[in-house]
Design a protein around this motif. Structure first.
Motif, PDB file in Angstrom:
ATOM      1  N   LEU A 299       0.821  -1.217   0.000  1.00 16.89           N
ATOM      2  CA  LEU A 299       0.000   0.000   0.000  1.00 16.89           C
ATOM      3  C   LEU A 299       0.853   1.264   0.000  1.00 16.89           C
TER       4      LEU A 299
ATOM      5  N   ARG B  56     -14.483  -5.996   4.145  1.00 15.33           N
ATOM      6  CA  ARG B  56     -14.166  -4.568   4.034  1.00 15.33           C
ATOM      7  C   ARG B  56     -13.917  -3.889   5.379  1.00 15.33           C
TER       8      ARG B  56
ATOM      9  N   GLU C 219     -10.595  -2.258   5.759  1.00 13.92           N
ATOM     10  CA  GLU C 219     -10.285  -1.004   5.064  1.00 13.92           C
ATOM     11  C   GLU C 219     -10.340   0.195   6.002  1.00 13.92           C
TER      12      GLU C 219
ATOM     13  N   ARG D 251     -12.597   4.636   6.236  1.00 17.24           N
ATOM     14  CA  ARG D 251     -11.964   3.773   5.241  1.00 17.24           C
ATOM     15  C   ARG D 251     -10.848   4.557   4.546  1.00 17.24           C
ATOM     16  N   ASP D 252      -9.634   4.095   4.708  1.00 16.28           N
ATOM     17  CA  ASP D 252      -8.505   4.847   4.161  1.00 16.28           C
ATOM     18  C   ASP D 252      -7.427   3.950   3.559  1.00 16.28           C
ATOM     19  N   ALA D 253      -7.693   2.653   3.410  1.00 18.18           N
ATOM     20  CA  ALA D 253      -6.693   1.755   2.832  1.00 18.18           C
ATOM     21  C   ALA D 253      -7.390   0.607   2.107  1.00 18.18           C
ATOM     22  N   ASP D 254      -6.980   0.348   0.871  1.00 19.19           N
ATOM     23  CA  ASP D 254      -7.574  -0.741   0.096  1.00 19.19           C
ATOM     24  C   ASP D 254      -6.848  -2.038   0.433  1.00 19.19           C
ATOM     25  N   THR D 255      -7.108  -2.543   1.622  1.00 17.48           N
ATOM     26  CA  THR D 255      -6.436  -3.757   2.079  1.00 17.48           C
ATOM     27  C   THR D 255      -6.765  -4.963   1.207  1.00 17.48           C
TER      28      THR D 255
ATOM     29  N   GLY E  61      -7.686  -4.955  -1.920  1.00 16.28           N
ATOM     30  CA  GLY E  61      -7.020  -4.777  -3.209  1.00 16.28           C
ATOM     31  C   GLY E  61      -5.543  -5.119  -3.124  1.00 16.28           C
TER      32      GLY E  61
ATOM     33  N   ARG F 170      -5.174  -8.859  -3.068  1.00 18.02           N
ATOM     34  CA  ARG F 170      -5.486  -9.418  -4.395  1.00 18.02           C
ATOM     35  C   ARG F 170      -4.365  -9.123  -5.393  1.00 18.02           C
ATOM     36  N   ASP F 171      -3.930  -7.863  -5.434  1.00 17.18           N
ATOM     37  CA  ASP F 171      -2.931  -7.474  -6.430  1.00 17.18           C
ATOM     38  C   ASP F 171      -1.536  -7.996  -6.089  1.00 17.18           C
TER      39      ASP F 171
ATOM     40  N   GLN G 123      -7.460 -13.298  -0.789  1.00 14.36           N
ATOM     41  CA  GLN G 123      -8.285 -12.431   0.051  1.00 14.36           C
ATOM     42  C   GLN G 123      -8.190 -12.887   1.510  1.00 14.36           C
TER      43      GLN G 123
END
Length: 250
Positions: A153, A201, A204, A212-216, A218, A221-222, A227
């Protein structure tokens, strides 16, 4: 050597957390007073249950109400009272088993539910622990894996996002995934590492602010095509565990 760095419990599912120094765990049960209560919402369908367990879909959670992530708690065993605090409002102390206090608690929680989501309705006490999985366990998080997600991140993230019970230091990133299907010893207790934990979620949301401030998800996954984060640890031999206890893979 891998060891327990922190122990956390969450007396009300998704509503607050508190640190522990040590605990006695029993076979087939959760961490004492972890997920002992849950908050059923207006859309809950709580039918008959032989073991007292119900699906997480019936309860208010941070996946749909992220502000809950910033809640803290402190449980007093002697009085069976729980003190909840949040940066957004004055705190509250209740006995979650008393009807009058349950009403006060539900009223206090109303502000945390986003518009359009089912509002909190009642307090449910678990026979064991109202974990997300019907096979009751403790959740074990590798701090190095959390750091790896933070690196993906581009920022540090608190391991408290994952709401795990046992936070482990001294492992390589993702080494805990190799423990699935194996037994481990912590203190005088033994655990079966049953499976990895699929995440939602709630992770996040920042545990300090509830925003919500972080695409955990994502990042998982990326970065690794998964997950899952942390693992289920089922108590197969009761005993005492404590911060700084080393972990032995059996």
């Amino acid at each position: 050597m891998a060891h327990i760095a922190q122990i956390w419990r969450h007396p009300i599912k998704a509503h607050g957390r508190e640190p522990m120094v040590n605990a006695r765990v029993e076979t087939g049960r959760g961490l004492p007073f972890d997920r002992q209560w849950a908050i059923a919402h207006e859309a809950a369908k709580l039918g008959a249950s032989e073991d007292g367990w119900h699906s997480c879909r019936n309860f208010s959670r941070g996946a749909s109400a992220p502000l809950l992530q910033a809640m803290r708690s402190s449980f007093d065993l002697a009085t069976n009272t729980l003190t909840l605090t949040h940066p957004g409002k004055p705190g509250l102390t209740v006995n979650p088993d008393l009807a009058a206090d349950q009403a006060r608690l539900i009223d206090w929680l109303a502000d945390f539910t986003p518009q359009g989501r089912p509002a909190p309705k009642s307090v449910v006490r678990a026979d064991n622990a109202m974990t997300d999985s019907q096979t009751v366990s403790l959740s074990l998080l590798n701090l190095a894996s959390n750091a790896a997600v933070g690196e993906k991140l581009g920022r540090e993230i608190s391991p408290l996002r994952w709401r795990s019970n046992l936070l482990v230091a001294g492992l390589a990133p993702w080494a805990e995934r190799d423990w699935v299907g194996k037994n481990i010893r912590i203190g005088s207790a033994e655990f079966l590492i049953r499976k990895e934990i699929t995440r939602c979620r709630m992770t996040e949301a920042n545990p300090d602010t509830g925003l919500r401030d972080a695409d955990t998800l994502g990042a998982l996954r990326d970065g690794w095509g998964i997950q899952e984060m942390s693992v289920h640890a089922v108590v197969v031999k009761g005993g005492d565990i404590a911060v700084d206890d080393e972990i032995e893979v059996l």
